[in-house]
Every structure is written in C-alpha cells, then in structure tokens.
Design a protein around this motif. Structure first.
Motif, PDB file in Angstrom:
ATOM      1  N   UNK A 107       0.735  -1.215  -0.037  1.00 41.10           N
ATOM      2  CA  UNK A 107      -0.108   0.170  -0.014  1.00 41.10           C
ATOM      3  C   UNK A 107       1.070   1.254   0.070  1.00 41.10           C
ATOM      4  N   UNK A 108       1.870   1.162  -0.937  1.00 37.19           N
ATOM      5  CA  UNK A 108       2.812   2.533  -0.822  1.00 37.19           C
ATOM      6  C   UNK A 108       2.045   3.663  -1.088  1.00 37.19           C
ATOM      7  N   UNK A 109       1.135   3.847  -2.362  1.00 34.51           N
ATOM      8  CA  UNK A 109       0.920   5.390  -2.593  1.00 34.51           C
ATOM      9  C   UNK A 109      -0.633   5.098  -2.784  1.00 34.51           C
ATOM     10  N   UNK A 110      -1.340   6.149  -2.260  1.00 26.52           N
ATOM     11  CA  UNK A 110      -2.615   5.962  -2.600  1.00 26.52           C
ATOM     12  C   UNK A 110      -3.351   7.381  -3.073  1.00 26.52           C
ATOM     13  N   UNK A 111      -2.530   8.374  -3.158  1.00 30.89           N
ATOM     14  CA  UNK A 111      -2.677   9.658  -3.646  1.00 30.89           C
ATOM     15  C   UNK A 111      -1.716  10.221  -4.591  1.00 30.89           C
ATOM     16  N   UNK A 112      -2.326  11.178  -5.502  1.00 27.07           N
ATOM     17  CA  UNK A 112      -1.396  11.619  -6.306  1.00 27.07           C
ATOM     18  C   UNK A 112      -2.015  12.783  -7.211  1.00 27.07           C
ATOM     19  N   UNK A 122       1.841  10.819  -3.074  1.00 26.77           N
ATOM     20  CA  UNK A 122       1.457  10.791  -1.668  1.00 26.77           C
ATOM     21  C   UNK A 122       1.527   9.545  -0.965  1.00 26.77           C
ATOM     22  N   UNK A 123       2.559   9.269  -0.162  1.00 27.61           N
ATOM     23  CA  UNK A 123       2.631   7.916   0.465  1.00 27.61           C
ATOM     24  C   UNK A 123       1.410   7.665   1.616  1.00 27.61           C
ATOM     25  N   UNK A 124       0.879   6.321   1.181  1.00 26.40           N
ATOM     26  CA  UNK A 124      -0.027   6.074   2.346  1.00 26.40           C
ATOM     27  C   UNK A 124       0.846   5.227   3.330  1.00 26.40           C
ATOM     28  N   UNK A 125       1.814   4.256   2.957  1.00 25.65           N
ATOM     29  CA  UNK A 125       2.667   3.731   3.832  1.00 25.65           C
ATOM     30  C   UNK A 125       4.132   3.891   3.525  1.00 25.65           C
TER      31      UNK A 125
END
Length: 185
Positions: A107-112, A122-125
């Motif tokens: 779950x590295x990135x969930x926003x951008x 933008x990193x989630x984890x």
C-alpha cells in the motif's frame, strides 16, 4: 485481448478522451477500453512482474501524452507513452535508503496529482512524497516534512503508516495533504 465481455478488475480508473484506462489489479497489465464500442485491450504489461501478478498498482494519472501508474505493492512506477505505445518502469528507492524506522512495504501510494509535467505521489505507507518529472523520469524524494511528532507516533505504534491519507487538494499554486494518523492538514 479483444473481447467486449472481458472482466476488468481495477481500483484506479482514468477517463481520457474517448478511452478508459486502468491498471489491472487481478493480473499484470495496463488496460484500455474504447468508450464508443467497448473494445478492451491490454496496452502494455509490466516486465518486472509475472503475468499473474495482482494488486501491483492503485492509482492512474494522466500527464500530457503519458499515463502514470502509482505502485501499491510494486517497486516501480509505470509510465506509458501514448505516442510511442511503450511502457517504461521507473524503480523507486527502498525506504531503508533514506528513512530510519519501520514501514509497511505494501500500500505504498494512494494519492497523487499532476501539475505541469510533474507527478506528485503521496505515500500511504511509503514515508516520502515523490515528485517525478515525466519528461526525464527523474524522481525527487521529499522526506523533510516528516517531523519528530510523526516519528514518535510511528515509534509508539511500531511503524509509520497512513502518512498521507486518501486525499489531496490543489488550488492555484498551493496544495493540502490530509494526514491519516496525525490529525493535521
């Protein structure tokens, strides 16, 4: 794959011109669907993953004539050039190279978002904000915004998680990130 009845499983979708794009989450591939006739095809596959690789990418963004897929479990960012019809994979750093602490590797990135020819992730984890120039594929790692309070919370829980939650807001030249576990914007 040229079949109108193919099941397409994806979390992130992108509508661009007369097409829908998705980074498939049930197998390896970047999928393109023609809105006019429903034609489905795999525009590209990721060479760094086997064909049955699942849940590798979350979000899909458009930056000019490039389609960018942000990693969920993958170690690469996918950049598909619509003009050339080719997919490049840009490897991201292991956070251990710049971050002293624990983190989840999934779950590295969930926003951008896209601003000009830059893609902000933008990193989630993942404990950094990544800024990638889609022309040069160079990545800048922004880590200096993680302050001592966030690190202390990470140490108490055993890991740094939900760094930037599911949301970002951009207006003119400013932006806001919504911080998951840290009660701040």
């Amino acid at each position: 794959m040229n079949d109108r009845d193919v099941r397409v499983g994806a979390i992130g979708w992108l509508e661009k011109d007369e097409e829908l794009w998705a980074a498939l989450n049930d197998r390896n591939g970047l999928c393109r669907i023609c809105k006019k006739n429903g034609q489905v095809d795999i525009a590209a596959t990721y060479q760094s993953h086997n064909l049955s690789a699942k849940d590798q990418f979350y979000l899909i963004l458009s930056a000019g004539k490039r389609i960018v897929t942000l990693p969920k479990n993958a170690q690469v960012i996918g950049v598909y050039d619509e003009v050339l019809g080719s997919l490049q994979e840009v490897e991201i750093k292991n956070p251990k190279a710049f971050f002293q602490g624990e983190f989840y590797s999934s779950d590295k990135f969930m926003g951008g978002l896209v601003h000009g020819n830059y893609v902000y992730m933008f990193g989630l984890m993942y404990p950094a904000i990544l800024v990638m120039d889609v022309d040069t594929l160079q990545i800048k790692y922004m880590t200096d915004w993680i302050d001592s309070e966030m690190l202390q919370t990470g140490r108490k829980t055993g890991f740094l998680a939900y760094v930037c939650s599911i949301g970002s807001y951009v207006r003119h030249s400013g932006s806001a990130l919504f911080m998951g576990n840290y009660e701040r914007v």
